[in-house]
Write a protein that holds these residues in place. Sequence first.
Motif, PDB file in Angstrom:
ATOM      1  N   ALA A 115      -0.486   0.060   5.176  1.00  0.00           N
ATOM      2  CA  ALA A 115      -1.916   0.150   5.462  1.00  0.00           C
ATOM      3  C   ALA A 115      -2.617  -1.104   4.993  1.00  0.00           C
ATOM      4  O   ALA A 115      -2.375  -1.595   3.901  1.00  0.00           O
ATOM      5  CB  ALA A 115      -2.505   1.368   4.766  1.00  0.00           C
ATOM      6  N   ALA A 125      -6.872   6.710   1.717  1.00  0.00           N
ATOM      7  CA  ALA A 125      -5.952   7.578   0.999  1.00  0.00           C
ATOM      8  C   ALA A 125      -4.784   6.775   0.471  1.00  0.00           C
ATOM      9  O   ALA A 125      -3.668   7.242   0.421  1.00  0.00           O
ATOM     10  CB  ALA A 125      -5.465   8.700   1.906  1.00  0.00           C
ATOM     11  N   SER A 126      -5.014   5.501   0.106  1.00  0.00           N
ATOM     12  CA  SER A 126      -3.942   4.615  -0.308  1.00  0.00           C
ATOM     13  C   SER A 126      -4.218   4.024  -1.675  1.00  0.00           C
ATOM     14  O   SER A 126      -5.372   3.833  -2.062  1.00  0.00           O
ATOM     15  CB  SER A 126      -3.752   3.480   0.706  1.00  0.00           C
ATOM     16  OG  SER A 126      -3.377   3.994   1.971  1.00  0.00           O
ATOM     17  N   ASP A 127      -3.139   3.754  -2.396  1.00  0.00           N
ATOM     18  CA  ASP A 127      -3.191   3.016  -3.649  1.00  0.00           C
ATOM     19  C   ASP A 127      -2.481   1.689  -3.446  1.00  0.00           C
ATOM     20  O   ASP A 127      -1.560   1.578  -2.627  1.00  0.00           O
ATOM     21  CB  ASP A 127      -2.497   3.789  -4.771  1.00  0.00           C
ATOM     22  CG  ASP A 127      -3.226   5.073  -5.125  1.00  0.00           C
ATOM     23  OD1 ASP A 127      -4.442   5.131  -4.870  1.00  0.00           O
ATOM     24  OD2 ASP A 127      -2.570   5.996  -5.634  1.00  0.00           O
ATOM     25  N   TRP A 149       0.840  -1.195   0.000  1.00  0.00           N
ATOM     26  CA  TRP A 149       0.000   0.000   0.000  1.00  0.00           C
ATOM     27  C   TRP A 149       0.872   1.241   0.000  1.00  0.00           C
ATOM     28  O   TRP A 149       1.902   1.285   0.667  1.00  0.00           O
ATOM     29  CB  TRP A 149      -0.918   0.029   1.214  1.00  0.00           C
ATOM     30  CG  TRP A 149      -1.903  -1.102   1.231  1.00  0.00           C
ATOM     31  CD1 TRP A 149      -1.860  -2.206   2.004  1.00  0.00           C
ATOM     32  CD2 TRP A 149      -3.064  -1.223   0.414  1.00  0.00           C
ATOM     33  NE1 TRP A 149      -2.918  -3.031   1.743  1.00  0.00           N
ATOM     34  CE2 TRP A 149      -3.678  -2.447   0.764  1.00  0.00           C
ATOM     35  CE3 TRP A 149      -3.642  -0.438  -0.570  1.00  0.00           C
ATOM     36  CZ2 TRP A 149      -4.844  -2.890   0.155  1.00  0.00           C
ATOM     37  CZ3 TRP A 149      -4.793  -0.878  -1.178  1.00  0.00           C
ATOM     38  CH2 TRP A 149      -5.386  -2.083  -0.825  1.00  0.00           C
ATOM     39  N   ALA A 150       0.478   2.253  -0.725  1.00  0.00           N
ATOM     40  CA  ALA A 150       1.230   3.497  -0.812  1.00  0.00           C
ATOM     41  C   ALA A 150       0.266   4.664  -0.823  1.00  0.00           C
ATOM     42  O   ALA A 150      -0.846   4.564  -1.335  1.00  0.00           O
ATOM     43  CB  ALA A 150       2.093   3.529  -2.069  1.00  0.00           C
ATOM     44  N   LYS A 151       0.698   5.777  -0.232  1.00  0.00           N
ATOM     45  CA  LYS A 151      -0.126   6.985  -0.249  1.00  0.00           C
ATOM     46  C   LYS A 151      -0.311   7.468  -1.675  1.00  0.00           C
ATOM     47  O   LYS A 151       0.620   7.435  -2.476  1.00  0.00           O
ATOM     48  CB  LYS A 151       0.538   8.093   0.573  1.00  0.00           C
ATOM     49  CG  LYS A 151       0.451   7.896   2.071  1.00  0.00           C
ATOM     50  CD  LYS A 151      -0.965   8.105   2.561  1.00  0.00           C
ATOM     51  CE  LYS A 151      -1.022   7.975   4.085  1.00  0.00           C
ATOM     52  NZ  LYS A 151      -2.406   8.159   4.581  1.00  0.00           N
ATOM     53  N   ASN A 152      -1.545   7.919  -1.971  1.00  0.00           N
ATOM     54  CA  ASN A 152      -1.767   8.459  -3.308  1.00  0.00           C
ATOM     55  C   ASN A 152      -1.335   9.905  -3.369  1.00  0.00           C
ATOM     56  O   ASN A 152      -0.838  10.460  -2.396  1.00  0.00           O
ATOM     57  CB  ASN A 152      -3.230   8.281  -3.730  1.00  0.00           C
ATOM     58  CG  ASN A 152      -4.189   8.881  -2.719  1.00  0.00           C
ATOM     59  OD1 ASN A 152      -3.837   9.823  -2.029  1.00  0.00           O
ATOM     60  ND2 ASN A 152      -5.385   8.334  -2.629  1.00  0.00           N
ATOM     61  N   ASP A 153      -1.566  10.523  -4.520  1.00  0.00           N
ATOM     62  CA  ASP A 153      -1.058  11.882  -4.751  1.00  0.00           C
ATOM     63  C   ASP A 153      -2.004  12.984  -4.320  1.00  0.00           C
ATOM     64  O   ASP A 153      -1.725  14.153  -4.560  1.00  0.00           O
ATOM     65  CB  ASP A 153      -0.750  12.074  -6.247  1.00  0.00           C
ATOM     66  CG  ASP A 153       0.373  11.163  -6.696  1.00  0.00           C
ATOM     67  OD1 ASP A 153       1.197  10.809  -5.842  1.00  0.00           O
ATOM     68  OD2 ASP A 153       0.400  10.816  -7.896  1.00  0.00           O
ATOM     69  N   GLY A 205      -3.896  12.752   0.944  1.00  0.00           N
ATOM     70  CA  GLY A 205      -4.682  12.183   2.027  1.00  0.00           C
ATOM     71  C   GLY A 205      -6.157  12.330   1.856  1.00  0.00           C
ATOM     72  O   GLY A 205      -6.921  11.956   2.721  1.00  0.00           O
ATOM     73  N   ARG A 238      -3.611  -0.156  10.322  1.00  0.00           N
ATOM     74  CA  ARG A 238      -2.182  -0.127  10.039  1.00  0.00           C
ATOM     75  C   ARG A 238      -1.487  -1.188  10.886  1.00  0.00           C
ATOM     76  O   ARG A 238      -1.484  -1.124  12.114  1.00  0.00           O
ATOM     77  CB  ARG A 238      -1.624   1.260  10.352  1.00  0.00           C
ATOM     78  CG  ARG A 238      -0.202   1.458   9.864  1.00  0.00           C
ATOM     79  CD  ARG A 238       0.153   2.919   9.938  1.00  0.00           C
ATOM     80  NE  ARG A 238      -0.678   3.689   9.034  1.00  0.00           N
ATOM     81  CZ  ARG A 238      -0.439   3.819   7.743  1.00  0.00           C
ATOM     82  NH1 ARG A 238       0.588   3.219   7.205  1.00  0.00           N
ATOM     83  NH2 ARG A 238      -1.230   4.538   6.982  1.00  0.00           N
TER      84      ARG A 238
END
Length: 532
Positions: free
Chosen positions: A523, A415-417, A398-402, A405, A517
């Motif tokens: 996430a 808020a994750s991709d 999982w990674a935060k998107n642009d 949040g 988490r």
Amino acid sequence: MKPPRVLLAELRAEVHSVRFRVLATLLVFMAMGLVVSGTVTSVAQLRSLDDRVNEELQHPRRNLETLARSAPSNSGFTSLDELFTLFLRSETPGGHESLMTMVRDGNVILPGGIQPTNLRSEAVRERIWSLSRPGQTVVQDTVIDGRVVRLSITSVRLQGRPGDGLLVAANEIGRQRDEVIRSMWTYALAALATLVVAGWMGYVITGRLLSPIRRLQEATQNTTFEDLTKRVEVTAPTDDIAQLAMNFNHMLERLESGFENQRRFVHDAGHELRTPMTVIRGYLELLRAGDPEDVDQTRILLLDELDRMQVLVEDLLILARSGRPDFVSPEWIEADIFLENILNRIKVFAPRTWELDAKPGGLVRADRHRLMQALEQLAVNAVRHTSEGDRISVGAAWAKNDDGGTALGGRPLLASDLEIWLSDTGSGIPDEDQERIFERFFKGRNAAGASEGSGLGLSIVKAIAEAHGGTVRVESAVGQGSRFILTIPAGGGVTEEEETGEAKRSGRPAGKIKATRPSSGAAILSSPGGSQ
């Protein structure tokens, strides 16, 4: 100067236009409102005039009664002449009023000065006596000297005294009615001027408001199958009509994109199918029908070319369908199970060291079939650029998107991709090729098997990623291997309403997705009833 026929045609077109009909409808309703309001106002003024005149005509009678009661007794006035004389000395008529007193077979007494109505003539006095009623007050409209006059005729008698008399109050109500009627004409002229000004201003304003429709009409007239580049100019997209023009522009963009995809498909299909068809034709021309061995070899070669053509056509069809809204059918899938399934499917492609790098846990909304198709294309590409003994691995995290949040699809805390990667330790991709590898029919040069395939595999991967609202990128170095990363929004851009509707159709509870988490820091998405 335009000929009359052209002017008549333009006038007819203007009369039938939306602009004219809207403006005409508004002016008709406005005119009806002005007529109704003017009529109601005039009727109310005339009724108020009647009430006021009647009230004014009663004042002399009341004053006379007050004067008569002020004496100690009726014996205080010896005659009607004495009473009338004293009354007229203290009574002052209004601007439209006239007064007169008469004693039968006696004197006629009038106040000093000039009165609006001439009551002195013999004919008027005889008419008044004929209208009077003993002991009553008669109110009657009559015509005197060509003017409508309202008379109040009151019979007067002194108790214990002989004879009877009349108190006559006259009010020229006709002249006052004429003033009201003149005000009605003034109102009518003002209303007409208002309609003219409102019509002119409305014509100008509606012309500006409806200008997108006119430009829309011109655009539709100039739009053809060969030219879909026309657009409607929208200066201020703040109203429904401007929004309509914007929607038309978006429709043209979709049509242009669809026709462009169609033209590209036809061009690509014609270009790529020409080579295998030429090969097939060449084999058939060189075929020695009497040689069984040559026939058998040619049959094998032709079947191989037909298989390549079938794969090429299937790839082209996938790319052609990628722009359709039903290209993907998202559903909530468990990321860990999906990765395990894809690894089991691709590890039979070739003898390589296949590994599973990481499991993200949680759920992602995606089309299982299309996503698996994209990873299979990446796996085939990795096999083509590696050799036996190289390592090929898949994983996800999982990674935060642009968006900093912001919740995806209206869901809080999402808020994750999901980043899914496939990496290899193969030959790698040169820097100058990394920007072009996702183009159609582009084939890399840094591999022994670079000539194999149609050059559409990575284009299909890119189309599948974009259909999910995501992206695909590559990280590679020559001699060290490559890493292809698919970024898929966790919620697939779905809204709360869409998920609720889907839950109703499928019969499952529409639980909200929540983010937790784990200790690893990645996430994990979970929902009621789902596994992690």
